[in-house]
Design a protein around this motif. Sequence first.
Motif, mmCIF file in Angstrom:
data_model
loop_
_atom_site.group_PDB
_atom_site.id
_atom_site.type_symbol
_atom_site.label_atom_id
_atom_site.label_comp_id
_atom_site.label_asym_id
_atom_site.label_seq_id
_atom_site.Cartn_x
_atom_site.Cartn_y
_atom_site.Cartn_z
ATOM 1 N N ASP A 65 97.073 20.238 96.506
ATOM 2 C CA ASP A 65 97.765 19.919 95.239
ATOM 3 C C ASP A 65 97.002 18.911 94.390
ATOM 4 O OD1 ASP A 65 99.795 21.585 96.009
ATOM 5 O OD2 ASP A 65 100.967 19.969 96.945
ATOM 6 N N HIS A 66 95.854 18.474 94.881
ATOM 7 C CA HIS A 66 95.114 17.430 94.157
ATOM 8 C C HIS A 66 93.750 17.908 93.695
ATOM 9 C CE1 HIS A 66 98.131 15.272 96.492
ATOM 10 N NE2 HIS A 66 97.974 14.245 95.662
ATOM 11 N N LEU A 67 93.581 19.204 93.608
ATOM 12 C CA LEU A 67 92.238 19.731 93.319
ATOM 13 C C LEU A 67 91.671 19.258 91.990
ATOM 14 C CD1 LEU A 67 92.547 23.393 94.648
ATOM 15 C CD2 LEU A 67 91.183 21.535 95.603
ATOM 16 N N GLU A 68 92.521 19.012 91.032
ATOM 17 C CA GLU A 68 92.025 18.607 89.711
ATOM 18 C C GLU A 68 91.985 17.097 89.527
ATOM 19 O OE1 GLU A 68 90.563 20.701 87.680
ATOM 20 O OE2 GLU A 68 91.004 22.201 89.225
ATOM 21 N N HIS A 69 92.312 16.377 90.581
ATOM 22 C CA HIS A 69 92.295 14.916 90.461
ATOM 23 C C HIS A 69 90.878 14.381 90.622
ATOM 24 C CE1 HIS A 69 96.629 15.416 91.233
ATOM 25 N NE2 HIS A 69 96.745 14.264 90.584
ATOM 26 N N LYS A 70 90.650 13.264 89.978
ATOM 27 C CA LYS A 70 89.379 12.556 90.154
ATOM 28 C C LYS A 70 89.550 11.574 91.318
ATOM 29 C CE LYS A 70 86.983 14.026 86.485
ATOM 30 N NZ LYS A 70 87.026 13.396 85.186
ATOM 31 N N THR A 73 85.996 16.307 90.000
ATOM 32 C CA THR A 73 87.344 16.442 90.547
ATOM 33 C C THR A 73 87.245 16.653 92.056
ATOM 34 O OG1 THR A 73 87.300 18.828 90.277
ATOM 35 C CG2 THR A 73 88.154 17.543 88.420
ATOM 36 N N VAL A 74 88.386 16.653 92.706
ATOM 37 C CA VAL A 74 88.421 16.916 94.149
ATOM 38 C C VAL A 74 87.751 18.266 94.431
ATOM 39 C CG1 VAL A 74 89.999 17.511 96.046
ATOM 40 C CG2 VAL A 74 90.455 15.502 94.610
ATOM 41 N N TYR A 75 88.122 19.266 93.660
ATOM 42 C CA TYR A 75 87.559 20.610 93.843
ATOM 43 C C TYR A 75 86.028 20.566 93.721
ATOM 44 C CZ TYR A 75 86.642 25.569 93.007
ATOM 45 O OH TYR A 75 86.154 26.846 93.085
ATOM 46 N N GLU A 76 85.569 19.896 92.681
ATOM 47 C CA GLU A 76 84.125 19.867 92.429
ATOM 48 C C GLU A 76 83.386 19.040 93.475
ATOM 49 O OE1 GLU A 76 84.494 20.286 87.562
ATOM 50 O OE2 GLU A 76 84.578 18.324 88.529
ATOM 51 N N ASN A 77 84.000 17.953 93.926
ATOM 52 C CA ASN A 77 83.359 17.152 94.961
ATOM 53 C C ASN A 77 83.202 17.943 96.246
ATOM 54 O OD1 ASN A 77 82.508 14.236 94.722
ATOM 55 N ND2 ASN A 77 84.381 14.180 93.520
ATOM 56 N N GLU A 135 91.845 8.633 91.185
ATOM 57 C CA GLU A 135 93.301 8.875 91.188
ATOM 58 C C GLU A 135 93.850 9.084 92.602
ATOM 59 O OE1 GLU A 135 92.923 11.241 86.900
ATOM 60 O OE2 GLU A 135 93.141 12.331 88.788
ATOM 61 N N LEU A 136 92.976 8.924 93.601
ATOM 62 C CA LEU A 136 93.387 9.176 94.987
ATOM 63 C C LEU A 136 93.430 7.879 95.782
ATOM 64 C CD1 LEU A 136 91.071 12.248 95.758
ATOM 65 C CD2 LEU A 136 93.444 12.315 94.968
ATOM 66 N N SER A 137 94.201 7.907 96.870
ATOM 67 C CA SER A 137 94.215 6.760 97.786
ATOM 68 C C SER A 137 92.959 6.819 98.654
ATOM 69 C CB SER A 137 95.454 6.837 98.660
ATOM 70 O OG SER A 137 95.342 7.955 99.531
ATOM 71 N N GLY A 138 92.734 5.741 99.415
ATOM 72 C CA GLY A 138 91.566 5.702 100.293
ATOM 73 C C GLY A 138 91.581 6.842 101.295
ATOM 74 N N GLY A 139 92.743 7.072 101.886
ATOM 75 C CA GLY A 139 92.857 8.138 102.876
ATOM 76 C C GLY A 139 92.579 9.493 102.262
ATOM 77 N N GLN A 140 93.090 9.704 101.072
ATOM 78 C CA GLN A 140 92.858 10.990 100.395
ATOM 79 C C GLN A 140 91.379 11.164 100.074
ATOM 80 O OE1 GLN A 140 95.731 10.298 97.246
ATOM 81 N NE2 GLN A 140 97.030 11.969 97.991
ATOM 82 N N ARG A 141 90.753 10.078 99.657
ATOM 83 C CA ARG A 141 89.308 10.171 99.342
ATOM 84 C C ARG A 141 88.518 10.565 100.593
ATOM 85 N NH1 ARG A 141 88.246 4.814 95.579
ATOM 86 N NH2 ARG A 141 90.205 4.981 94.474
ATOM 87 N N GLN A 142 88.893 9.942 101.721
ATOM 88 C CA GLN A 142 88.150 10.264 102.931
ATOM 89 C C GLN A 142 88.410 11.712 103.357
ATOM 90 O OE1 GLN A 142 85.489 9.577 103.996
ATOM 91 N NE2 GLN A 142 85.611 7.798 105.354
#
Lengths: 233, 420
Positions: free
Chosen positions: A144-149, A109-113, A152-159
Motif C-alpha cells: 500500500d506504500h508503493l508511491e511513497h517516498k 518512490t518505494v516502487y522505484e527503489n 514518508e516511511l518509518s525506519g522499519g518500513q524503510r528497512q
Amino acid sequence: MNMAMTRHGNGIRIRGLRKDYKLGSTIVSALRDVDLDIEPGSFVCVAGPSGSGKTTLLNIIGLIDSPTSGSLTVAGVDLRSIPERETNRYRSRTLGFIFQTFNLLPVLTVYENIRLPLLLHKEVSKEEKRDRVIELAEAVGLADHLEHKPAELSGGQRQRVAIARALVTRPSIILADEPTANLDSVTGNEVLELMEGINESRGTTFVFSSHDPSIMQRARRIVRLHDGRIEAA
Amino acid sequence: MGRLGLCLKNLGRHGWRTRVILFIALFGAFLTFVSENIIEDISIKQSEMFGRSSVGHFRILNAGIETENTFGYYFYEPSEMLGPEAIASVKAFLATLPEVTGARERIVFNGVYYNDEDAERGFNGIAMDMADFDRDFTDLYYAKGARLASGEADACAASWYEYEQEKSVDIGSRYVFLLPNRNGEFVDRYLSVKGGIDFKTMPKETMGFNAMFFDLAGFRAAVGYDEPAASEVIGFLADSRTMGKVIPKIETFLAASHPELKVVSWREYAPIMSEMVIGFDAMMKAVETILIVICVLLVFKLTTFSIIERYSEIGTMRALGFTRTDIALQFALEGFLVIAAGAAAGCLLGAGLIALLHETGIRNSLTFFEYVIGHGFNPSLHADKISRVVAVFAAVAALSPLLPAIRGGRLSILKTLEKR
C-alpha cells in the motif's frame, strides 16, 4: 571467467583472510587469518563488539573492500582473481545488500527503489520487473506504500524496502550489516522475522552482523569475531 | 523508470543549484543565439543596405591618390582620373567576379557653395548615376524633398548628417556652386537642392550636411566634361564578408592590366568603421565566451558539490552492481539535461525575440543606426547560426559535467558508503 553461479549453490569459502589498515606508521589488523565456510541457505549472524571486524568481513564478502591476503571463494570461483567488470556483475546478480542506514534513494518512490537494481537486468522483461516488485512489496508488507517516498516511511518500513530491493534480483546471498541497529527492538524483530521467512521460503543465504544478543539468538549460526579473529563459528 | 527517469528525478533535488545552472545556460544560450543571428543579419544588411554605402563596397582609383583615413573624400589631380577605356576595362573585369553585384564610376570631388549670407562653404561632392542610387543605397535617400533624376544637371541632393547650421541648405532653394571640371578648374553654377538623404530623420527643413550628391551625367554636362572620366570605379558586393576574397583577385588583375590603379576597401579609408565592426564582433564573442566559461565552471562546481552530497547514494548504487561508468554517466546525463534544458529555453526565447523583431523592426528612431534598423533591419533566423549555437551548448552540456562525473564514478565504494 564464468560467474554464472547456481542460484542456491553459492557456498562461501574463506581461507586465511587478513585485512590490514595503515594508520600513519601503524598497521591495524581488522581481520586476522579468518577461515570460514558458509553453506548455501544459511542464516548466519556475524557477531562481535564494535571494532571486531564484522563490517570489514561483510564488505570483503561483498567485494566492497579487498583483503590484504587470503582467499574468498563463492561457488568455487575465487573472487579475488576476477576483473572489476565481473565484480559488478557479482554484486548485481549474486549478492543483495541491506544497510544499517537503509540507503534508499530519497527521490525515488518505494516502487522505484525496489526496482532500482533491475535497471542492470536487461534480460528481465518490464512486466516481470513490475511483477517482482509488487510481489516483494506485498511480501514485506508495503504493497500500500508503493508511491511513497522514503521520507514518508518509518525506519522499519524503510528497512523493509531495503530488504525488498536486496531481493528483487533474486540473489543467492544477502549481506546485511547491522540491519536492525537503527530500529527499535520491536521493529528490529519484525525485520528479522521477515529475513527469516525469506531465508526459509526462498533458500536465500543471509549473512548479517549484529552486536545485539536478542538479534544474534535468532540466527541459526553465530560467527563470533573478536579483534579480527573468529572466536567461535 | 529507466536511467533517464532516474536522472530527471534527481534534477529536482538540488533546488537552487539546478536553477542557477538552468538560468546560466538559458542566459548564455539566449545571448549567444540572439547575437549570432543578429550579427549574421548585420553582416547581410551591411551588404544589402547601409553597409553597401559604407562597408559592402570597394573602390578602384589611381594608385597615387592618398586614401587612408579620408573616409572616401580624397584629393587628386585631374590627371589621376580614370579615362573611359580604363573604366570600361575595370568594369568588364568586375563583371566576371561572382561576388561583385555591380560596378559604376563616380566622381568624388571637393566643391564650394555660397549660402544665403553669401558666405563661402566647402563641401564634399559625389557624382554618380542616380538611376543606380536606389539600388546601391536602398532607402537611405530622399527622406526630404524630391528625387534627383538621372541625367538632371541643375540640381543636387544633400546627405544630411551633421547638424552644423554653418553648413546647411534649404530644400528647394537654389545656391551658387563652384564645381570642378575635367581640368580641375572651378566653374560656377546656379543649382537647386531638390532633396536629400536624411540619416537621422529629424523634422528639420534646414540641416547641416556632409556631402552633396549629383547625377553623374548631369554633373558632367553641368561643368562641361570633354570625356566621361571618373575619379573611381566603385564595386558592390553581394556579401560584405567576401571582401577578403575579392580584393586579391582585383589586385592581381590591376597589377597585370592597370598598374597605375589600386583597389581600396573601407578598411583603409575608413578604419574606424573596421574597428567598430571588429570591436562589436569581438565584444559579442567575448560576452558569449565569458558566459560559456561561467556556465562550464558553474556546472563543474555544482556537479562536484552534487557528487559530494550524494556519496552515500554512489556507494549504494555501486554496491547494487552499478559500474563506475554507470555512475559517471548518471551525473554527466544529469548535468547535460539541466544545461540542455536551459540552453533550449534560451534558444527558444532568442528565436522568439528575433521573430518579434522580424515582425516589428524598430521604428520612429532618431539616431543613424536606429534609423537604419527601423527602416529595414528585420533580423531572421539562420540555420547555420542555430546549428552553431546548438552545437556549442551541446558541447558545453556534454563536457562541463564530464570531469566531476568521471571522478564521481571513480570513488571507492567503501569510502562513499563510509560517508553515510
